[in-house]
Design a protein around this motif. Structure first.
Motif, PDB file in Angstrom:
ATOM      1  N   PRO A   1     -72.506   1.759   9.794  1.00  0.00           N
ATOM      2  CA  PRO A   1     -71.409   0.799   9.737  1.00  0.00           C
ATOM      3  C   PRO A   1     -70.070   1.543   9.573  1.00  0.00           C
ATOM      4  O   PRO A   1     -70.042   2.570   8.898  1.00  0.00           O
ATOM      5  CB  PRO A   1     -71.715  -0.039   8.497  1.00  0.00           C
ATOM      6  N   THR A   2     -69.005   1.018  10.157  1.00  0.00           N
ATOM      7  CA  THR A   2     -67.789   1.813  10.287  1.00  0.00           C
ATOM      8  C   THR A   2     -66.859   1.724   9.083  1.00  0.00           C
ATOM      9  O   THR A   2     -66.608   2.726   8.412  1.00  0.00           O
ATOM     10  CB  THR A   2     -67.039   1.421  11.570  1.00  0.00           C
ATOM     11  N   PHE A   3     -66.340   0.531   8.815  1.00  0.00           N
ATOM     12  CA  PHE A   3     -65.360   0.402   7.724  1.00  0.00           C
ATOM     13  C   PHE A   3     -65.948  -0.398   6.563  1.00  0.00           C
ATOM     14  O   PHE A   3     -66.853  -1.209   6.758  1.00  0.00           O
ATOM     15  CB  PHE A   3     -64.096  -0.298   8.230  1.00  0.00           C
ATOM     16  N   ASN A   4     -65.380  -0.203   5.393  1.00  0.00           N
ATOM     17  CA  ASN A   4     -65.908  -0.931   4.233  1.00  0.00           C
ATOM     18  C   ASN A   4     -65.384  -2.362   4.164  1.00  0.00           C
ATOM     19  O   ASN A   4     -65.437  -3.006   3.133  1.00  0.00           O
ATOM     20  CB  ASN A   4     -65.621  -0.174   2.928  1.00  0.00           C
ATOM     21  N   LYS A   5     -64.861  -2.828   5.277  1.00  0.00           N
ATOM     22  CA  LYS A   5     -64.447  -4.219   5.377  1.00  0.00           C
ATOM     23  C   LYS A   5     -64.889  -4.722   6.751  1.00  0.00           C
ATOM     24  O   LYS A   5     -64.815  -3.974   7.722  1.00  0.00           O
ATOM     25  CB  LYS A   5     -62.925  -4.260   5.277  1.00  0.00           C
ATOM     26  N   GLY A   6     -65.343  -5.954   6.830  1.00  0.00           N
ATOM     27  CA  GLY A   6     -65.776  -6.509   8.110  1.00  0.00           C
ATOM     28  C   GLY A   6     -64.601  -6.626   9.073  1.00  0.00           C
ATOM     29  O   GLY A   6     -63.461  -6.839   8.658  1.00  0.00           O
ATOM     30  N   SER A   7     -64.900  -6.476  10.366  1.00  0.00           N
ATOM     31  CA  SER A   7     -63.830  -6.481  11.365  1.00  0.00           C
ATOM     32  C   SER A   7     -62.999  -7.754  11.327  1.00  0.00           C
ATOM     33  O   SER A   7     -61.771  -7.712  11.425  1.00  0.00           O
ATOM     34  CB  SER A   7     -64.425  -6.337  12.768  1.00  0.00           C
ATOM     35  N   GLN A   8     -63.674  -8.910  11.210  1.00  0.00           N
ATOM     36  CA  GLN A   8     -62.911 -10.170  11.257  1.00  0.00           C
ATOM     37  C   GLN A   8     -61.945 -10.262  10.071  1.00  0.00           C
ATOM     38  O   GLN A   8     -60.790 -10.649  10.236  1.00  0.00           O
ATOM     39  CB  GLN A   8     -63.871 -11.369  11.264  1.00  0.00           C
ATOM     40  N   ASP A   9     -62.410  -9.846   8.891  1.00  0.00           N
ATOM     41  CA  ASP A   9     -61.528  -9.847   7.714  1.00  0.00           C
ATOM     42  C   ASP A   9     -60.345  -8.916   7.940  1.00  0.00           C
ATOM     43  O   ASP A   9     -59.209  -9.232   7.583  1.00  0.00           O
ATOM     44  CB  ASP A   9     -62.292  -9.383   6.466  1.00  0.00           C
ATOM     45  N   LEU A  10     -60.651  -7.791   8.538  1.00  0.00           N
ATOM     46  CA  LEU A  10     -59.620  -6.787   8.789  1.00  0.00           C
ATOM     47  C   LEU A  10     -58.552  -7.351   9.737  1.00  0.00           C
ATOM     48  O   LEU A  10     -57.344  -7.216   9.500  1.00  0.00           O
ATOM     49  CB  LEU A  10     -60.304  -5.566   9.412  1.00  0.00           C
ATOM     50  N   ILE A  11     -59.016  -8.012  10.779  1.00  0.00           N
ATOM     51  CA  ILE A  11     -58.085  -8.591  11.759  1.00  0.00           C
ATOM     52  C   ILE A  11     -57.283  -9.731  11.121  1.00  0.00           C
ATOM     53  O   ILE A  11     -56.065  -9.831  11.313  1.00  0.00           O
ATOM     54  CB  ILE A  11     -58.862  -9.065  13.015  1.00  0.00           C
ATOM     55  N   ASN A  12     -57.964 -10.537  10.315  1.00  0.00           N
ATOM     56  CA  ASN A  12     -57.248 -11.614   9.626  1.00  0.00           C
ATOM     57  C   ASN A  12     -56.153 -11.050   8.715  1.00  0.00           C
ATOM     58  O   ASN A  12     -55.028 -11.564   8.677  1.00  0.00           O
ATOM     59  CB  ASN A  12     -58.214 -12.475   8.807  1.00  0.00           C
ATOM     60  N   ASP A  13     -56.491  -9.995   7.994  1.00  0.00           N
ATOM     61  CA  ASP A  13     -55.498  -9.355   7.111  1.00  0.00           C
ATOM     62  C   ASP A  13     -54.316  -8.843   7.928  1.00  0.00           C
ATOM     63  O   ASP A  13     -53.159  -8.989   7.530  1.00  0.00           O
ATOM     64  CB  ASP A  13     -56.107  -8.154   6.372  1.00  0.00           C
ATOM     65  N   ALA A  14     -54.632  -8.208   9.062  1.00  0.00           N
ATOM     66  CA  ALA A  14     -53.571  -7.643   9.905  1.00  0.00           C
ATOM     67  C   ALA A  14     -52.649  -8.760  10.402  1.00  0.00           C
ATOM     68  O   ALA A  14     -51.411  -8.615  10.380  1.00  0.00           O
ATOM     69  CB  ALA A  14     -54.185  -6.897  11.092  1.00  0.00           C
ATOM     70  N   ARG A  15     -53.252  -9.867  10.804  1.00  0.00           N
ATOM     71  CA  ARG A  15     -52.437 -10.992  11.299  1.00  0.00           C
ATOM     72  C   ARG A  15     -51.570 -11.557  10.174  1.00  0.00           C
ATOM     73  O   ARG A  15     -50.398 -11.861  10.390  1.00  0.00           O
ATOM     74  CB  ARG A  15     -53.337 -12.082  11.871  1.00  0.00           C
ATOM     75  N   ALA A  16     -52.167 -11.674   8.990  1.00  0.00           N
ATOM     76  CA  ALA A  16     -51.403 -12.203   7.847  1.00  0.00           C
ATOM     77  C   ALA A  16     -50.211 -11.298   7.538  1.00  0.00           C
ATOM     78  O   ALA A  16     -49.175 -11.758   7.044  1.00  0.00           O
ATOM     79  CB  ALA A  16     -52.306 -12.330   6.630  1.00  0.00           C
ATOM     80  N   ALA A  17     -50.373 -10.004   7.842  1.00  0.00           N
ATOM     81  CA  ALA A  17     -49.281  -9.056   7.589  1.00  0.00           C
ATOM     82  C   ALA A  17     -48.320  -8.973   8.772  1.00  0.00           C
ATOM     83  O   ALA A  17     -47.464  -8.086   8.825  1.00  0.00           O
ATOM     84  CB  ALA A  17     -49.861  -7.678   7.275  1.00  0.00           C
ATOM     85  N   GLY A  18     -48.512  -9.861   9.762  1.00  0.00           N
ATOM     86  CA  GLY A  18     -47.534  -9.940  10.850  1.00  0.00           C
ATOM     87  C   GLY A  18     -47.936  -9.286  12.156  1.00  0.00           C
ATOM     88  O   GLY A  18     -47.185  -9.323  13.130  1.00  0.00           O
ATOM     89  N   ALA A  19     -49.124  -8.663  12.191  1.00  0.00           N
ATOM     90  CA  ALA A  19     -49.555  -8.033  13.453  1.00  0.00           C
ATOM     91  C   ALA A  19     -49.976  -9.111  14.445  1.00  0.00           C
ATOM     92  O   ALA A  19     -50.632 -10.076  14.072  1.00  0.00           O
ATOM     93  CB  ALA A  19     -50.716  -7.075  13.184  1.00  0.00           C
ATOM     94  N   GLY A  20     -49.606  -8.939  15.704  1.00  0.00           N
ATOM     95  CA  GLY A  20     -49.946  -9.925  16.727  1.00  0.00           C
ATOM     96  C   GLY A  20     -50.825  -9.340  17.808  1.00  0.00           C
ATOM     97  O   GLY A  20     -51.964  -9.755  17.998  1.00  0.00           O
ATOM     98  N   THR A  21     -50.328  -8.347  18.493  1.00  0.00           N
ATOM     99  CA  THR A  21     -51.069  -7.759  19.612  1.00  0.00           C
ATOM    100  C   THR A  21     -52.182  -6.838  19.104  1.00  0.00           C
ATOM    101  O   THR A  21     -52.198  -6.455  17.929  1.00  0.00           O
ATOM    102  CB  THR A  21     -50.133  -6.895  20.476  1.00  0.00           C
ATOM    103  N   GLU A  22     -53.080  -6.466  20.020  1.00  0.00           N
ATOM    104  CA  GLU A  22     -54.150  -5.526  19.649  1.00  0.00           C
ATOM    105  C   GLU A  22     -53.563  -4.207  19.163  1.00  0.00           C
ATOM    106  O   GLU A  22     -54.047  -3.611  18.201  1.00  0.00           O
ATOM    107  CB  GLU A  22     -55.082  -5.277  20.842  1.00  0.00           C
TER     108      GLU A  22
END
Ligand SMILES: Nc1nc2c(c(=O)[nH]1)N[C@H]1C(S)=C(S)[C@@H](COP(=O)(O)OP(=O)(O)OC[C@H]3O[C@@H](n4cnc5c(=O)[nH]c(N)nc54)[C@H](O)[C@@H]3O)O[C@H]1N2
Ligand SMILES: Nc1nc2c(c(=O)[nH]1)N[C@H]1C(S)=C(S)[C@@H](COP(=O)(O)OP(=O)(O)OC[C@H]3O[C@@H](n4cnc5c(=O)[nH]c(N)nc54)[C@H](O)[C@@H]3O)O[C@H]1N2
Ligand SMILES: [Mo]
Length: 633
Positions: free
Chosen positions: A53-74
């Protein structure tokens, strides 16, 4: 994921890795690390090796966090991930493999006998991956603690929740699995086979129907896909956004991402973390678990136009089109695969492979060589598939007889009906550049780590000094001898297969054996066919001795590979434990230079490149097993 690294961490073998790299480096170099596991963390970080397994956080959680912090594009999300890693808010699982959230949970074993044949460090598999009875004698004794890996107490509960085995034999893996899916044998199913041992491709065909609940591997996976999709729909767990950390691949731009073989670690501030350059590519994949089945049964759009290998791609669209008529289509307007060519049945899947492979479709073979001509500026490469443009090998052709593979760029060598395959002949004869940093055969390898280990040029390296057992396992009046321990491939089986067939069992001794030199055996009072136990810190195995002058003094031989169900008595060294298999006394040794990536030929390739699971330079203590106790459970 490359298997060696995965199992090294999943079975917690870094805790007991006895290699101290301080002994291994060039006298002129200062090693980065002393513990081999640290190099694997570096390799995961720098995009040299995959790591799952890659990161100590699930991908979907990671993406949700990134979006909450203002990230939009890949690209913005990737930037967020890179920064989170740099700030240590996010970790690679290999930095903390014993943490519960980083454990692998499910494992499917298919066409392998993991627990019997391939588990180097077998007892650590039992202890840490499965959390079951084991005969590890000394754990947690690495001479140097890793710097990049968090050291925790291992809870011994076993990491996996679920082990599933798909096999037609009740081998060791089946013995330890939660679920065993009975597999069809080679004469109960349709399948393809090709190997680098001969120049043919041939088919398997059902001579008889599958017995009872047995299914072909294809049907088993299709049935599983159907079930998972149904459960996904029922539970509402359908769409999932995944981020896959993909290593810098051979034949991709990533192989020149880290020029001059300089090791720059962003986690130490030596450079910035840039996906695809100084760290792995971050690839976004949308998964829909409710659609796995719909996708499984049809040929999808990703190979509708182009396919390729080794960084080349060629047009396959006309051949893809032929599959609509050849295989028929999926007819269900609710499915995403509606109207696509069917691969529902094994035979349809086989024909899809044969139609689209440049090794079985002459037209595509010619195109593959043309693609190589374009890439290299060479001409005349097409001739390698000459005379075979019209050929299109189908399943039914091969029912009549096996067919010669057509020469294609997917291999480095050429072959035709009058010439056997030999690697690299397209380079030595046609001047296709070698796929190395220089485009030539390389004898000197200037990567920083190769130089650190004094291996820029090929050289002799002495046997590793492997740590012997520390504890006192002596038995009153029973002499012992320490021997080198080798596990070459068996002459009376193919891995674990056929070992337990009645014919083979009658040909040689009929159970586990360990070969000893006659003088060594005499020293410990062992005669031919006596029971012995062989142990070291990793575990213990019991077997009958084959005493032979053909084995040099100081060496013992135990053939790979046996299962845990014929002649596995209890041992004296660990009283309530059975003597395991040839892999009980082994341990994975990884070589840091095998982990290098992002540098020409030293770049990761799935199923091609990565550290090997070396189990050499091992020693055992052998002694007579006076009492053979078959134990009760
Ligand atoms: N100590 C030590 N360990 C070693 C080695 C060594 O030299 N020393 N050698 C290593 C090497 S080189 C290798 S390749 C590995 C081999 O390791 P494995 O591949 O794990 O070993 P096998 O015993 O061949 O396991 C193959 C399993 O697949 C099953 N099988 C065969 N055909 C089918 C099929 O069509 N469908 C399904 N579902 N199952 C099928 C067989 O019954 C068998 O149980 O072991 C490695 N381990
Ligand atoms: N009957 C049978 N045939 C098989 C297989 C099988 O299981 N059974 N498996 C197949 C597979 S998947 C593979 S990978 C191949 C493996 O076949 P090989 O590559 O031939 O491997 P091994 O038999 O493991 O080892 C070969 C020899 O290496 C020697 N050796 C051990 N350590 C060293 C060392 O440090 N230096 C040197 N120079 N020699 C050393 C051993 O004594 C042994 O005689 O066989 C294939 N063929
Ligand atoms: Mo192998």
């Amino acid at each position: 994921q490359n298997g060696t690294s995965w199992f090294y961490f999943a079975t917690e073998q870094y805790r007991s890795d006895c290699i101290d790299l301080a002994d291994r480096v060039s006298k002129l170099a200062k090693p980065r690390y002393r513990h081999p596991g640290d190099y694997n963390v570096l390799a995961a970080r720098l995009g040299w090796l995959p790591s799952y397994p890659t990161f100590n956080k699930g991908s979907q959680d990671l993406i949700n966090d990134a979006r909450a912090a203002g990230a939009g594009t890949e690209a913005e999300i990737n930037q967020y991930v890179a920064q989170a890693l740099k700030n240590k808010e996010l970790q690679f699982c290999v930095e903390d493999p014993a943490a519960k959230e980083n454990h692998p949970r499910n494992l499917f074993v298919w066409r392998a006998n993991l627990i019997g044949s391939s588990s180097k460090g077998h007892e650590y598999f039992l202890k840490h991956l499965l959390g079951t009875k084991n005969a590890v004698l000394e754990d947690d004794d690495a001479p140097t603690r890793p710097e990049e890996i968090k050291w925790r107490e291992a809870d011994g509960a076993g990491k996996l929740d679920l082990l599933i085995d798909i096999d037609f034999r009740m081998a060791s893996t089946g013995l330890y699995s939660d679920i065993v899916f009975p597999a069809a044998t080679w004469y109960e199913k349709e399948d393809l086979s090709s190997t680098d041992m001969h120049p043919y491709v041939h088919v398997f065909q059902a001579a008889v129907d599958c017995a009872w609940e047995t299914k072909s591997d294809w049907d088993t996976f299709r049935t599983l896909a159907e079930t998972v999709s149904r459960v996904a729909k029922e539970s509402g767990f359908t769409e999932y956004e995944d981020i896959v950390a993909l290593p810098l691949g051979h034949d991709s731009p990533g192989e020149v991402a880290q020029p001059e073989g300089k090791v720059l670690d962003w986690s130490k501030g030596e450079c910035e973390p840039i996906p695809g350059k100084t760290m792995p590519n971050l690839v976004h994949v949308k998964r829909d678990y409710s659609q796995i089945f719909e996708k499984f049964i049809a040929l999808g759009p990703n190979i509708e136009n182009k396919m390729g290998a080794h960084g080349l791609a060629w047009d396959v669209s006309d051949e893809y089109q032929t599959l609509y008529a050849q295989n028929g289509t999926i007819d269900n307007p609710e499915f995403i695969s509606h109207g696509r060519p069917s691969i529902y049945e094994c035979k349809e899947a086989c024909n899809a492979v044969l139609t689209l492979s440049s090794c079985t479709n002459g037209k595509l073979a010619v195109r593959s060589w043309k693609a190589m001509e374009e890439k290299t500026g060479l001409s005349g490469l097409e001739k390698n598939a000459k005379g075979r443009e019209q050929e299109k090998i189908t399943f039914d052709d091969m029912v009549r007889q096996p067919r010669f593979i057509i020469s294609s760029v997917t291999s480095t060598g050429k072959n035709d009906k009058n010439r056997r395959y030999s690697p690299f002949t397209t380079s030595t004869e046609d001047k296709v550049p070698f796929r190395t940093v220089t485009g030539r055969q390389s004898f000197y390898c200037d990567h920083e780590m190769m130089r650190d280990y004094g291996e820029a040029m090929a050289l002799y390296k002495p046997v590793l000094s492997y740590k012997p057992v520390q504890g006192d396992y002596k038995q009153e009046g029973i002499p012992e001898i320490t021997l080198k321990y080798l596990t070459p491939h068996n002459k009376w089986s193919t891995h674990s297969m056929y070992f337990d067939s009645q014919q083979m069992l009658t040909l040689f001794r009929g159970g586990q054996t360990i070969w000893l030199n006659e003088d060594d055996a005499a020293e410990i009072g062992v005669k031919d066919n006596d029971w012995v136990e062989a142990f070291n810190k990793n575990g213990v195995v019991a077997a009958r001795a084959v005493v032979s002058p053909r084995i040099p003094r100081g060496i013992s031989y135990m053939h790979h590979s046996q299962d845990r169900h014929i002649n596995v008595p209890g041992t004296q060294v660990k009283k309530d434990r059975r003597g395991g298999t040839h892999n009980a006394p082994t341990h994975i040794h990884m070589k840091p230079t095998h982990m290098i990536g992002g540098y020409g030929q030293l770049s990761y390739g799935f199923n091609y490149y990565g550290p090997t699971g070396n189990q050499r330079d091992m020693t055992i203590v052998a002694r007579k097993l006076k009492e053979v106790d078959w134990l009760e459970d």
